[in-house]
Design an enzyme around this catalytic site. Sequence first.
Site, PDB file in Angstrom:
ATOM      1  CE  LYS A 116       6.625  -4.671  -3.397  1.00 20.25           C
ATOM      2  NZ  LYS A 116       5.749  -5.822  -3.398  1.00 20.25           N
ATOM      3  CE  LYS A 197       2.898   0.735  -5.341  1.00 21.14           C
ATOM      4  NZ  LYS A 197       2.925  -0.629  -5.764  1.00 21.14           N
ATOM      5  CE  LYS A 200      -0.651  -4.089   2.157  1.00 19.83           C
ATOM      6  NZ  LYS A 200      -0.523  -5.393   1.521  1.00 19.83           N
TER       7      LYS A 200
HETATM    8  P1  TYM Z   1      -0.500  -6.241  -2.937  1.00 22.46           P
HETATM    9  O1  TYM Z   1      -0.665  -7.087  -1.732  1.00 22.46           O
HETATM   10  O2  TYM Z   1       0.586  -5.224  -2.952  1.00 22.46           O
HETATM   11  O3  TYM Z   1      -1.855  -5.482  -3.282  1.00 22.46           O
HETATM   12  C1  TYM Z   1      -3.112  -6.126  -3.389  1.00 22.46           C
HETATM   13  C2  TYM Z   1      -3.915  -5.474  -4.507  1.00 22.46           C
HETATM   14  O4  TYM Z   1      -4.051  -4.081  -4.273  1.00 22.46           O
HETATM   15  C3  TYM Z   1      -3.693  -3.347  -5.444  1.00 22.46           C
HETATM   16  N1  TYM Z   1      -3.115  -2.052  -5.043  1.00 22.46           N
HETATM   17  C4  TYM Z   1      -3.514  -0.856  -5.516  1.00 22.46           C
HETATM   18  N2  TYM Z   1      -4.470  -0.523  -6.396  1.00 22.46           N
HETATM   19  C5  TYM Z   1      -4.657   0.808  -6.641  1.00 22.46           C
HETATM   20  N3  TYM Z   1      -3.920   1.785  -6.051  1.00 22.46           N
HETATM   21  C6  TYM Z   1      -2.942   1.487  -5.170  1.00 22.46           C
HETATM   22  N4  TYM Z   1      -2.248   2.458  -4.582  1.00 22.46           N
HETATM   23  C7  TYM Z   1      -2.708   0.112  -4.858  1.00 22.46           C
HETATM   24  N5  TYM Z   1      -1.836  -0.529  -4.036  1.00 22.46           N
HETATM   25  C8  TYM Z   1      -2.099  -1.849  -4.165  1.00 22.46           C
HETATM   26  C9  TYM Z   1      -2.676  -4.228  -6.149  1.00 22.46           C
HETATM   27  O5  TYM Z   1      -2.594  -3.920  -7.516  1.00 22.46           O
HETATM   28  C10 TYM Z   1      -3.222  -5.607  -5.890  1.00 22.46           C
HETATM   29  O6  TYM Z   1      -4.179  -5.964  -6.864  1.00 22.46           O
HETATM   30  N6  TYM Z   1       1.969  -9.198  -6.128  1.00 22.46           N
HETATM   31  C11 TYM Z   1       0.666  -8.925  -5.572  1.00 22.46           C
HETATM   32  C12 TYM Z   1       0.014 -10.093  -4.860  1.00 22.46           C
HETATM   33  C13 TYM Z   1      -0.155 -11.346  -5.678  1.00 22.46           C
HETATM   34  C14 TYM Z   1      -1.097 -11.542  -6.712  1.00 22.46           C
HETATM   35  C15 TYM Z   1      -0.924 -12.901  -7.111  1.00 22.46           C
HETATM   36  C16 TYM Z   1      -2.041 -10.735  -7.311  1.00 22.46           C
HETATM   37  C17 TYM Z   1       0.541 -12.498  -5.507  1.00 22.46           C
HETATM   38  N7  TYM Z   1       0.076 -13.457  -6.373  1.00 22.46           N
HETATM   39  C18 TYM Z   1      -1.702 -13.445  -8.130  1.00 22.46           C
HETATM   40  C19 TYM Z   1      -2.818 -11.287  -8.356  1.00 22.46           C
HETATM   41  C20 TYM Z   1      -2.637 -12.632  -8.742  1.00 22.46           C
HETATM   42  C21 TYM Z   1       0.806  -7.818  -4.535  1.00 22.46           C
HETATM   43  O7  TYM Z   1       1.854  -7.636  -3.964  1.00 22.46           O
HETATM   44  O8  TYM Z   1      -0.359  -7.174  -4.232  1.00 22.46           O
END
Ligand code: TYM
Length: 328
Positions: A116, A197, A200
């Site tokens: 990032k 992957k 967004k």
């Molecule tokens: P975020 O908002 O990027 O994504 C949310 C969830 O979607 C999953 N994900 C994917 N899974 C499979 N293939 C993909 N291409 C893909 N893109 C995204 C992510 O693994 C995630 O589960 N840091 C985290 C948010 C967060 C969080 C937490 C998660 C903040 N605090 C506590 C779990 C527990 C994030 O940016 O997810």
Amino acid sequence: MATNDLPRAFSGIQPSGEVHLGNYLGALRNWVSTQETADSIYCIVDLHALSVPREPGEIGRNTLSLAADLLAIGIDPEKSTLFVQSNVREHTELAWHLQCVAAFGELRRMTQFKDKSEDQSFISTALFTYPALQAADIVLYDSDIVPVGDDQRQHIEFTRDIVERFNKRFGDTLVVPQHRIPTAGARIRDLQNPEKKMSKSAESPQGVIFLSDTPAQIEKKMKRAVTDNDGEVRFDPENKPGVSNLLTILATCTDADPAVLAEQYTQYGPLKTDTAAALIAVLEPIWERRAQLDDQTTAEILRVGADKARAVAEPVMERVRDAVQLHR
Ligand code: TYM
């Protein structure tokens, strides 16, 4: 562990853009199934989304729309708690305590930070300490399991490390959580650039299927999905990432095994058509529910969710304060 003897599940998603197929297949559909087997708490992590520059109001606006998406996907406010991170102040307080036991070196090794921050002219310190806030999110609810996609694996492992360190230093205070990463769908790839992957922040929206896409858009994106030149339908993520990605999407939408599915196809065209059709069938009821939700109902669900979340978070934070023993 939750008080009703069920394991406690916690997970979060950033309100940083539209929900895409990676979010849905990698995490959100497992949030829905986890509601049946765990006391589940789901959080829209708006403070995390502020770790990269945003216009005032942008994240607030996305939050309500994301909450409606989550409800449409099947998060049931009767079964689980759905709330917004910034509505529960203990997240940032606990994050500070966890930053104090996190090493600079271990944060520097986080691949998400490296990805990032690459090519960015401004890198906030919040982007760097982001995993400590994520760890706080999880442990503030005595969470046992964390349903996430594969890209969060390192963050959950980091959480375990720093929580164990905190407990060693201050006495047994916090629950050490475990990730729950699905066997299929944990890493959905970009349709145009299957080495990467689905995300967004993709270069081209043609590679990303959004929850809000129309059936025609989904069919078009699937039809144009990048495959390869050898013409053989085989599940081989290493050597055939594009084709394997399509098989994974089809498999997760139909509860099948991608390698077994591969045997039913000899050409890419029908695989793409069937994958689009299976996906549209899964998304149709979600679109219907989404169209029925109004902002007022969604906002009220978030308000009640924040009250429920606070009731769990406050005593855990109090336990941390007792353990650290600052002057009171
Ligand atoms: P975020 O908002 O990027 O994504 C949310 C969830 O979607 C999953 N994900 C994917 N899974 C499979 N293939 C993909 N291409 C893909 N893109 C995204 C992510 O693994 C995630 O589960 N840091 C985290 C948010 C967060 C969080 C937490 C998660 C903040 N605090 C506590 C779990 C527990 C994030 O940016 O997810």
